[in-house]
Write a protein that holds these residues in place. Structure first.
Motif, mmCIF file in Angstrom:
data_model
loop_
_atom_site.group_PDB
_atom_site.id
_atom_site.type_symbol
_atom_site.label_atom_id
_atom_site.label_comp_id
_atom_site.label_asym_id
_atom_site.label_seq_id
_atom_site.Cartn_x
_atom_site.Cartn_y
_atom_site.Cartn_z
ATOM 1 N N THR A 118 12.109 0.702 -15.805
ATOM 2 C CA THR A 118 12.259 -1.081 -15.195
ATOM 3 C C THR A 118 11.391 -1.303 -16.244
ATOM 4 O O THR A 118 11.253 -3.007 -16.611
ATOM 5 C CB THR A 118 10.686 -0.234 -14.452
ATOM 6 N N MET A 119 10.263 -1.573 -16.963
ATOM 7 C CA MET A 119 9.720 -1.875 -18.278
ATOM 8 C C MET A 119 10.296 -2.466 -19.185
ATOM 9 O O MET A 119 10.226 -3.497 -19.317
ATOM 10 C CB MET A 119 8.246 -1.669 -18.995
ATOM 11 N N ARG A 120 11.198 -1.285 -19.619
ATOM 12 C CA ARG A 120 12.469 -2.063 -20.812
ATOM 13 C C ARG A 120 12.943 -3.200 -20.261
ATOM 14 O O ARG A 120 14.052 -4.012 -21.397
ATOM 15 C CB ARG A 120 12.502 -1.028 -21.503
ATOM 16 N N TYR A 121 14.809 -3.284 -19.240
ATOM 17 C CA TYR A 121 15.184 -3.763 -18.545
ATOM 18 C C TYR A 121 14.642 -4.701 -17.859
ATOM 19 O O TYR A 121 15.825 -5.651 -17.399
ATOM 20 C CB TYR A 121 16.240 -2.533 -18.352
ATOM 21 N N GLY A 122 14.120 -4.380 -16.936
ATOM 22 C CA GLY A 122 13.208 -5.285 -16.160
ATOM 23 C C GLY A 122 13.906 -5.928 -15.147
ATOM 24 O O GLY A 122 14.408 -6.966 -14.515
ATOM 25 N N ASN A 123 15.455 -4.553 -14.610
ATOM 26 C CA ASN A 123 15.856 -4.637 -13.340
ATOM 27 C C ASN A 123 15.774 -3.327 -11.983
ATOM 28 O O ASN A 123 15.754 -2.271 -12.654
ATOM 29 C CB ASN A 123 17.145 -4.469 -13.033
ATOM 30 N N LYS A 124 15.530 -3.973 -11.220
ATOM 31 C CA LYS A 124 14.547 -3.036 -10.225
ATOM 32 C C LYS A 124 15.792 -1.757 -9.594
ATOM 33 O O LYS A 124 15.742 -0.831 -9.189
ATOM 34 C CB LYS A 124 13.830 -3.265 -9.713
ATOM 35 N N TYR A 125 17.121 -2.497 -9.664
ATOM 36 C CA TYR A 125 18.278 -1.798 -9.216
ATOM 37 C C TYR A 125 18.461 -0.624 -10.296
ATOM 38 O O TYR A 125 19.492 0.507 -10.501
ATOM 39 C CB TYR A 125 19.722 -2.701 -9.544
ATOM 40 N N LEU A 126 18.621 -1.151 -12.097
ATOM 41 C CA LEU A 126 19.000 -0.419 -12.882
ATOM 42 C C LEU A 126 17.909 1.460 -12.687
ATOM 43 O O LEU A 126 18.740 1.903 -12.923
ATOM 44 C CB LEU A 126 19.087 -0.956 -13.838
ATOM 45 N N ALA A 127 17.014 0.554 -12.750
ATOM 46 C CA ALA A 127 15.794 1.728 -12.757
ATOM 47 C C ALA A 127 15.844 2.480 -11.308
ATOM 48 O O ALA A 127 15.854 3.870 -11.729
ATOM 49 C CB ALA A 127 14.436 0.881 -12.362
ATOM 50 N N GLY A 128 16.643 1.677 -10.401
ATOM 51 C CA GLY A 128 16.977 2.841 -9.562
ATOM 52 C C GLY A 128 17.852 3.344 -9.031
ATOM 53 O O GLY A 128 18.414 4.665 -8.926
ATOM 54 N N PHE A 129 18.969 2.897 -9.863
ATOM 55 C CA PHE A 129 20.208 3.754 -10.671
ATOM 56 C C PHE A 129 20.094 5.192 -11.203
ATOM 57 O O PHE A 129 19.895 6.302 -10.886
ATOM 58 C CB PHE A 129 21.227 3.245 -11.215
ATOM 59 N N VAL A 130 19.290 4.938 -12.023
ATOM 60 C CA VAL A 130 19.015 5.890 -12.793
ATOM 61 C C VAL A 130 17.489 6.945 -12.249
ATOM 62 O O VAL A 130 18.146 8.323 -12.187
ATOM 63 C CB VAL A 130 17.413 5.461 -13.928
ATOM 64 N N CYS A 131 17.546 6.841 -10.982
ATOM 65 C CA CYS A 131 16.500 7.469 -10.162
ATOM 66 C C CYS A 131 17.570 8.541 -9.528
ATOM 67 O O CYS A 131 17.303 9.752 -8.998
ATOM 68 C CB CYS A 131 15.528 6.995 -9.143
ATOM 69 N N VAL A 132 18.543 7.640 -9.259
ATOM 70 C CA VAL A 132 19.488 8.375 -7.604
ATOM 71 C C VAL A 132 20.657 8.710 -8.787
ATOM 72 O O VAL A 132 20.526 10.142 -8.477
ATOM 73 C CB VAL A 132 20.544 7.103 -7.734
ATOM 74 N N VAL A 133 20.867 9.314 -10.115
ATOM 75 C CA VAL A 133 21.486 9.817 -10.810
ATOM 76 C C VAL A 133 20.743 11.289 -11.359
ATOM 77 O O VAL A 133 20.560 12.017 -11.550
ATOM 78 C CB VAL A 133 22.109 9.290 -12.043
ATOM 79 N N GLY A 134 19.313 11.116 -10.902
ATOM 80 C CA GLY A 134 18.288 11.740 -12.080
ATOM 81 C C GLY A 134 18.330 12.976 -10.743
ATOM 82 O O GLY A 134 17.892 14.342 -10.426
#
Lengths: 477, 90
Positions: free
Chosen positions: A114-130
């Motif tokens: 979130t901090m580095r790329y500022g996109n909540k969907y990217l951060a959300g995708f990271v969560c889903v994969v995690g």
């Protein structure tokens, strides 16, 4: 008392001790959301070491590594290489991750994205994969406890009820304590683990062959191909070894819990010193290999390699000793499993559900949702463990293929100013899609290469290409 | 709650970060274990000669666990020396 009663009672006492330590550690502090997950950011070197070691010696190392030594042979050596090299990688990324974590008050891996790329969907995708990658890892731990209890009961208790009991215990344990409790239980678990590994690693070859050297000499004489790669397999040769070691050593700290553990360190320097010392811990794995290799000759023909360590322990030692080994093994499953389930549940509530679906949620509501998710995730893994069987090593490799896809986003995010959100997002989607496709169509390994590694290469390539093609973020400072 | 945390909570786009890059010397030292334990596998993946009763591949890996730790100790010294030098300059 019957042999099964003795071994089961011993396991029960050891697990009860572990749970008691966990409850006592959790009782004195009132936990808010941050404390519950990162333990208040104040771990010293010793506790930190134990926390990290506790996460390394999972059921995977104990039953899975010996299981592959038994059923696959030479390819199991990849485990020794990847764990050592994972610490080498950590030296170059963890202190930096810790530094940005402290600066911006991060608690989780997805905070980083979130901090580095500022996109909540990217951060959300990271969560889903995690979270998706955690499920096979949790399944691995539960399957392990099932194996332990069914063998210790001399096949009197089925694996399914044993796995159900372990889930109930796990959830109770997580609810009552949190991460600090886990660190204290690790103390008990680590001492038992090292004692267990050394005594069976030396004892079992000694009992059956008069020593480790004679055991290997006998194996080299009767089954020489088993000791080198590809061992008893058709496609796990040197290409597989190199690609798998790279995939897993780069991916080791991409696991959301391992990444998050870096934030709990006292300083960046602590993490660097850990990277120097931790490889030495990996040596105890050799003892576990000795047991698996001895089992090849002593208890041949087992349908599932993962039971080989406990089967040969049961054949070689009295029931109480089987109980000690089983108890150490059960704690070894519970400690990391509670970390995984805690991390995955927090990720879901705090980094996926709240930012994307319910921005108005309070911290209290998030903590409640996390607790519900602990139960849900436990049940999902239990169902998978009952209905979908795989070797323990196979399960872990599936998880790695997923989490390693974060590596380009993390490493380029730290060191390459020109990397963009779109680059990382498209690269990661391509990597995850490739790996899912290859694994579901049973094409892992593909032409001898680990599917996860091929996906990682594609991921890197696309991340770099798209980053060059999209405008860089300008930071006003 | 600090400003940084509020920004984080709001999904504030921070963008590139400034962190200290590892020195070239430390990176080269870190490369040694990768070559020894991973890339060179076809050179050492054999049974003979057995050393201390262990197949050669297993012995090689155990030896390199210790040697890797030494490499990283050296890398640590390199980084510490650089940190001291940097803070001396400032």
């Amino acid at each position: 008392m019957s042999p099964s009663a003795v071994s089961l009672a011993t396991i029960f006492v050891i697990v009860a001790m572990g749970v008691a330590i966990g409850f006592l550690a959790g009782v004195h502090q009132k936990m808010d959301l941050e404390q519950w997950t990162v333990g208040g950011r104040g771990f010293g070197a010793v506790l930190m070491f134990l926390l990290m070691a506790g996460e390394v010696y999972t059921t995977f190392a104990f039953l899975g590594a010996s299981g592959w030594a038994y059923s696959r042979g030479g390819p199991t050596l990849y485990i020794m290489a990847y764990l050592t090299l994972a610490y080498v990688v950590s030296f170059f990324i963890l202190p930096q991750i810790w530094e940005v974590g402290r600066k911006y008050g991060m608690q989780t891996q997805s905070d980083f994205f979130t901090m580095r790329y500022g996109n909540k969907y990217l951060a959300g995708f990271v969560c889903v994969v995690g979270i998706a990658s955690f499920i096979p890892y949790l399944q691995l731990q539960i399957t392990g406890v099932g194996i332990i209890v069914s063998i210790a009961s001399f096949d009197g208790i089925g694996r399914t009820p044993a796995m159900a009991i372990s889930i109930v215990l796990l959830v109770a344990f997580v609810f009552a304590s949190g991460v600090r409790a886990v660190a204290w239980v690790s103390v008990l678990k680590d001492v038992l683990m090292v004692l267990a590994a050394v005594s069976i690693g030396i004892g079992i070859p000694y009992i059956h062959f008069g020593g480790i050297g004679p055991m290997f000499a006998a194996l080299a004489h009767s089954r020489p191909a088993h000791l080198t790669m590809p061992g008893a397999t058709a496609n796990l040769g040197h290409t597989w070894y190199i690609s798998t070691v790279l995939l897993t050593s780069l991916g080791f700290y991409m696991w959301p819990h391992a990444f998050g553990a870096a934030f709990t360190a006292k300083s960046g320097d602590t993490l660097r010193r850990n990277a120097v010392v931790m490889p030495l811990y990996t040596i105890t794995l050799a003892f576990i290999f000795f047991v698996g290799f001895t089992a090849v000759l002593v208890v041949p023909g087992l349908p599932n390699g993962d039971v080989s360590l406990l089967t040969i322990v049961r054949k070689s030692f009295p029931p109480w000793f089987l109980g000690v080994i089983g108890g150490a093994g059960a704690l070894t499953a519970m400690v990391p499993a509670s970390i995984f389930i805690l991390t995955a549940a927090t990720l879901f509530a705090k980094n996926l559900y709240r930012p994307i679906l319910a921005p108005a949620m309070t911290d209290d509501q998030v903590a409640k949702l996390a607790r519900v998710m602990v139960v849900v995730l436990g049940l999902i893994s239990l169902v998978l463990a009952i209905y979908k069987s795989a070797t323990l090593v196979g399960l872990l490799l599936t998880g790695y293929a997923g989490v390693t896809q974060f590596f380009p986003g993390v490493v380029l995010g730290l060191y390459w100013r020109r990397v963009t959100m779109r680059g990382v997002f498209t690269g990661m989607i391509a990597g995850v899609a490739t790996v899912t496709l290859l694994m579901l169509s049973h094409r892992d390994p593909l032409f001898g290469w680990s599917a996860g590694f091929l996906a990682l290469c594609l991921n890197f390539l696309i991340t770099a290409l798209v980053s060059w093609l999209t405008p860089a973020i300008v930071v006003p400072e | 709650m600090s400003v940084a945390m509020l920004r984080l909570a709001a999904g504030y786009n921070r963008g590139p970060v400034r962190v200290k890059k590892p020195s070239v010397g430390a990176l080269l030292l870190g490369l040694i274990p990768f070559v020894a334990m991973c890339l060179s596998v076809s050179l050492w993946d054999r049974i003979q000669p057995m050393i201390f009763g262990l197949p050669f591949n297993l012995f090689w890996l155990i030896a390199w666990i210790v040697l890797s730790s030494l490499c990283m100790w050296a890398a640590y010294r390199v980084e510490i020396a650089r940190d001291r030098k940097d803070s001396g300059v400032q």
